[in-house]
Design a protein around this motif. Structure first.
Motif, PDB file in Angstrom:
ATOM      1  N   GLY A 192       0.390  -1.466   9.830  1.00  0.00           N
ATOM      2  CA  GLY A 192       0.593  -2.602  10.454  1.00  0.00           C
ATOM      3  C   GLY A 192       1.670  -2.576  11.532  1.00  0.00           C
ATOM      4  N   PRO A 193       2.181  -3.733  11.940  1.00  0.00           N
ATOM      5  CA  PRO A 193       3.305  -3.475  13.010  1.00  0.00           C
ATOM      6  C   PRO A 193       4.173  -2.681  12.988  1.00  0.00           C
ATOM      7  N   ARG A 194       4.545  -2.208  14.088  1.00  0.00           N
ATOM      8  CA  ARG A 194       5.964  -1.212  14.012  1.00  0.00           C
ATOM      9  C   ARG A 194       6.967  -1.690  13.362  1.00  0.00           C
ATOM     10  N   ASP A 195       7.327  -2.963  13.959  1.00  0.00           N
ATOM     11  CA  ASP A 195       8.601  -3.608  13.684  1.00  0.00           C
ATOM     12  C   ASP A 195       8.562  -4.310  12.290  1.00  0.00           C
ATOM     13  N   ASN A 196       7.567  -4.231  11.356  1.00  0.00           N
ATOM     14  CA  ASN A 196       7.563  -5.016  10.316  1.00  0.00           C
ATOM     15  C   ASN A 196       7.916  -3.915   9.005  1.00  0.00           C
ATOM     16  N   ILE A 197       9.030  -4.453   8.248  1.00  0.00           N
ATOM     17  CA  ILE A 197       9.273  -3.669   7.204  1.00  0.00           C
ATOM     18  C   ILE A 197       7.994  -3.198   6.218  1.00  0.00           C
ATOM     19  N   ASP A 198       7.414  -4.156   5.600  1.00  0.00           N
ATOM     20  CA  ASP A 198       6.471  -3.890   4.928  1.00  0.00           C
ATOM     21  C   ASP A 198       5.389  -2.549   5.364  1.00  0.00           C
ATOM     22  N   ALA A 199       5.080  -2.866   6.540  1.00  0.00           N
ATOM     23  CA  ALA A 199       3.930  -2.081   7.454  1.00  0.00           C
ATOM     24  C   ALA A 199       4.572  -0.459   7.242  1.00  0.00           C
ATOM     25  N   GLN A 200       6.053  -0.519   7.784  1.00  0.00           N
ATOM     26  CA  GLN A 200       6.862   0.788   7.841  1.00  0.00           C
ATOM     27  C   GLN A 200       6.864   1.513   6.396  1.00  0.00           C
ATOM     28  N   GLU A 201       7.316   0.598   5.196  1.00  0.00           N
ATOM     29  CA  GLU A 201       7.505   1.365   4.056  1.00  0.00           C
ATOM     30  C   GLU A 201       5.913   1.919   3.477  1.00  0.00           C
ATOM     31  N   ARG A 202       5.120   1.099   3.613  1.00  0.00           N
ATOM     32  CA  ARG A 202       3.761   1.586   3.291  1.00  0.00           C
ATOM     33  C   ARG A 202       3.133   2.849   4.129  1.00  0.00           C
ATOM     34  N   ALA A 203       3.374   2.858   5.249  1.00  0.00           N
ATOM     35  CA  ALA A 203       2.946   4.068   6.169  1.00  0.00           C
ATOM     36  C   ALA A 203       3.871   5.220   5.641  1.00  0.00           C
ATOM     37  N   ASP A 204       5.055   5.309   5.494  1.00  0.00           N
ATOM     38  CA  ASP A 204       5.978   6.266   5.031  1.00  0.00           C
ATOM     39  C   ASP A 204       5.656   6.721   3.779  1.00  0.00           C
ATOM     40  N   ALA A 205       5.178   5.869   2.932  1.00  0.00           N
ATOM     41  CA  ALA A 205       4.981   6.070   1.447  1.00  0.00           C
ATOM     42  C   ALA A 205       3.664   7.015   1.457  1.00  0.00           C
ATOM     43  N   PHE A 206       2.636   6.333   2.234  1.00  0.00           N
ATOM     44  CA  PHE A 206       1.337   7.176   2.441  1.00  0.00           C
ATOM     45  C   PHE A 206       1.573   8.386   2.940  1.00  0.00           C
ATOM     46  N   CYS A 207       2.178   8.877   3.912  1.00  0.00           N
ATOM     47  CA  CYS A 207       2.274  10.146   4.663  1.00  0.00           C
ATOM     48  C   CYS A 207       3.065  10.839   3.651  1.00  0.00           C
ATOM     49  N   ASP A 208       4.158  10.533   3.011  1.00  0.00           N
ATOM     50  CA  ASP A 208       4.842  11.329   2.153  1.00  0.00           C
ATOM     51  C   ASP A 208       4.259  11.716   0.680  1.00  0.00           C
ATOM     52  N   THR A 209       3.174  10.955   0.389  1.00  0.00           N
ATOM     53  CA  THR A 209       2.576  11.256  -0.795  1.00  0.00           C
ATOM     54  C   THR A 209       1.566  12.217  -0.417  1.00  0.00           C
ATOM     55  N   LEU A 210       0.793  12.202   0.702  1.00  0.00           N
ATOM     56  CA  LEU A 210      -0.350  13.354   0.918  1.00  0.00           C
ATOM     57  C   LEU A 210       0.208  14.467   1.500  1.00  0.00           C
ATOM     58  N   SER A 211       1.580  14.254   1.821  1.00  0.00           N
ATOM     59  CA  SER A 211       2.094  15.898   2.422  1.00  0.00           C
ATOM     60  C   SER A 211       2.237  16.783   1.142  1.00  0.00           C
ATOM     61  N   ARG A 212       2.176  15.928  -0.229  1.00  0.00           N
ATOM     62  CA  ARG A 212       2.334  16.953  -1.250  1.00  0.00           C
ATOM     63  C   ARG A 212       0.852  17.530  -1.573  1.00  0.00           C
ATOM     64  N   HIS A 213       0.071  16.894  -1.234  1.00  0.00           N
ATOM     65  CA  HIS A 213      -1.547  17.431  -1.362  1.00  0.00           C
ATOM     66  C   HIS A 213      -2.252  18.726  -0.638  1.00  0.00           C
ATOM     67  N   LYS A 214      -2.172  19.659  -0.983  1.00  0.00           N
ATOM     68  CA  LYS A 214      -2.775  20.898  -0.202  1.00  0.00           C
ATOM     69  C   LYS A 214      -4.380  20.451   0.027  1.00  0.00           C
ATOM     70  N   GLY A 215      -4.703  20.785   1.083  1.00  0.00           N
ATOM     71  CA  GLY A 215      -6.020  20.585   1.386  1.00  0.00           C
ATOM     72  C   GLY A 215      -6.477  19.164   1.908  1.00  0.00           C
ATOM     73  N   VAL A 216      -5.410  18.303   1.996  1.00  0.00           N
ATOM     74  CA  VAL A 216      -5.688  16.913   2.458  1.00  0.00           C
ATOM     75  C   VAL A 216      -5.033  16.623   3.648  1.00  0.00           C
ATOM     76  N   ALA A 217      -5.708  16.190   4.612  1.00  0.00           N
ATOM     77  CA  ALA A 217      -5.223  16.132   5.900  1.00  0.00           C
ATOM     78  C   ALA A 217      -4.940  14.433   6.061  1.00  0.00           C
ATOM     79  N   SER A 218      -4.070  13.964   6.576  1.00  0.00           N
ATOM     80  CA  SER A 218      -3.697  12.593   6.966  1.00  0.00           C
ATOM     81  C   SER A 218      -3.331  12.294   8.532  1.00  0.00           C
ATOM     82  N   GLN A 219      -3.777  10.908   8.876  1.00  0.00           N
ATOM     83  CA  GLN A 219      -3.619  10.469  10.165  1.00  0.00           C
ATOM     84  C   GLN A 219      -3.168   9.039  10.226  1.00  0.00           C
ATOM     85  N   VAL A 220      -2.389   8.579  11.124  1.00  0.00           N
ATOM     86  CA  VAL A 220      -1.793   7.200  11.159  1.00  0.00           C
ATOM     87  C   VAL A 220      -2.654   6.724  12.238  1.00  0.00           C
ATOM     88  N   MET A 221      -3.210   5.553  12.334  1.00  0.00           N
ATOM     89  CA  MET A 221      -3.884   4.712  13.310  1.00  0.00           C
ATOM     90  C   MET A 221      -2.823   3.306  13.633  1.00  0.00           C
TER      91      MET A 221
END
Length: 327
Positions: free
Chosen positions: A181-210
């Motif tokens: 979601g929008p960069r200045d939106n706290i809901d969007a920021q928290e969802r994006a951060d949690a998505f990236c943090d969670t998948l960083s712990r999964h080997k063999g799973v690649a992630s990207q953010v649009m």
């Protein structure tokens, strides 16, 4: 008019006002006479005059970042049902991104409402502090910072987004895209951060953010860009359901099957998500609205703020057809 009612009931205009507004120092016999006269004449007290006489409006202000879309319809539905049960009406306004316009939207509520419910995920703490009218009871919803004396209600965005990421990884998805979601939106920021943090712990799973903006069009545009660029992906997690719906449309137009080729998940669980079989995060939208009214009403008429404190509402992952496990 009130004067006609007074003549019919043989009382003063002040007594008419007191009788019809529930003032206690009017006898039951007089009140019954005034009520009967008002009914006979078809007289209804003017809301503005009533609020002036009581110094209460019996209205609650609701200030939201947008007034369109199913999320906002649902939260207002929850608010309205609870407010109505408690004898209050809602007065709606939208909160623009510009802090000066936001402050103006809040200031215009003064004198018109007994208290405010404010959702401002796009404003920083300083801007919110400056915008809130002093002396008016306020409950904050999904807002960036807790403010002393202002009760706040927030969704556990991190927990919800982490649950989606874990689910997509568990169903065998290896190249997962998040439409933020929008960069200045706290809901969007928290969802994006949690998505990236969670998948960083999964080997063999690649992630990207649009980047998206919570609109259906931005979800469509993000997936269209992915397909045209030739990048490989097998799952899309959109930061809200409207962007997920846009993603579904783009995948269909480009001949990609859901969930066989690409799994899709959203966030919010708007009513339309159920009809589309969309996996999403249920944040109990109407309940958030109901709870905001529940927190605000005890502060009304007391002239005091509550002790404040933040409520964090736990959402629930709802698994539907769009993320079925790969064969």
């Amino acid at each position: 008019s009130a004067r006609d009612v007074a003549l019919r009931a043989q009382v003063s205009v002040a007594i008419v006002s007191g009788a019809l507004n529930g003032i206690e120092n009017v006898s039951d016999q007089t009140r019954a006479r005034v009520t009967a006269a008002a009914a006979e004449l078809g007289y209804v007290p003017h809301a503005g005059a009533r609020s002036l006489s009581l110094a209460k409006t019996h209205a609650i202000g609701v200030v939201l970042p947008d007034l369109h879309g199913e999320f906002f319809s649902e939260i207002v539905r929850g608010m309205d049902r609870e407010a109505s049960d408690r004898g209050y009406l809602l007065l709606l306004s939208n909160m623009h991104a510009d802090p000066r316009q936001a402050a103006m939207a809040l200031r215009t509520m003064r004198g018109r409402v007994d208290g405010l419910m404010v959702m401002a995920p796009h404003l920083g703490e300083a801007a919110i502090r400056e915008a809130l009218p002093p002396g008016l009871p306020v409950v904050l919803l999904n807002t960036r910072a807790s403010i002393a004396g202002r009760p706040s209600i927030r969704v556990d965005n991190r927990g919800g987004a982490a649950a989606v990421a874990e689910h997509l990884a568990a169903t065998g998805r290896k190249r997962i895209v998040h439409i933020a979601g929008p960069r200045d939106n706290i809901d969007a920021q928290e969802r994006a951060d949690a998505f990236c943090d969670t998948l960083s712990r999964h080997k063999g799973v690649a992630s990207q953010v649009m980047q998206g903006d919570f609109s259906e069009e931005s979800g469509f545009a993000a997936v269209t860009e992915l397909v045209r660029s030739g990048r490989s992906f097998d799952a899309v997690f959109a930061a809200n359901d409207m962007m997920a719906i846009g993603a579904l449309q783009a995948l269909r137009e480009h001949g990609l099957a859901v969930p066989a080729d690409v799994a899709v998940a959203g966030f919010d669980d708007i009513p339309l998500a159920r009809h589309l079989g969309l996996t999403t995060v249920d944040v109990h939208i109407a309940e958030l609205g109901r709870r905001a009214v529940d927190r605000l009403v005890p502060m009304l008429g007391t002239g005091q703020q509550a002790d404040g404190g933040e409520e964090l509402h736990a959402p629930a992952l709802v698994i539907r057809a769009t993320t079925a496990r790969q064969a």
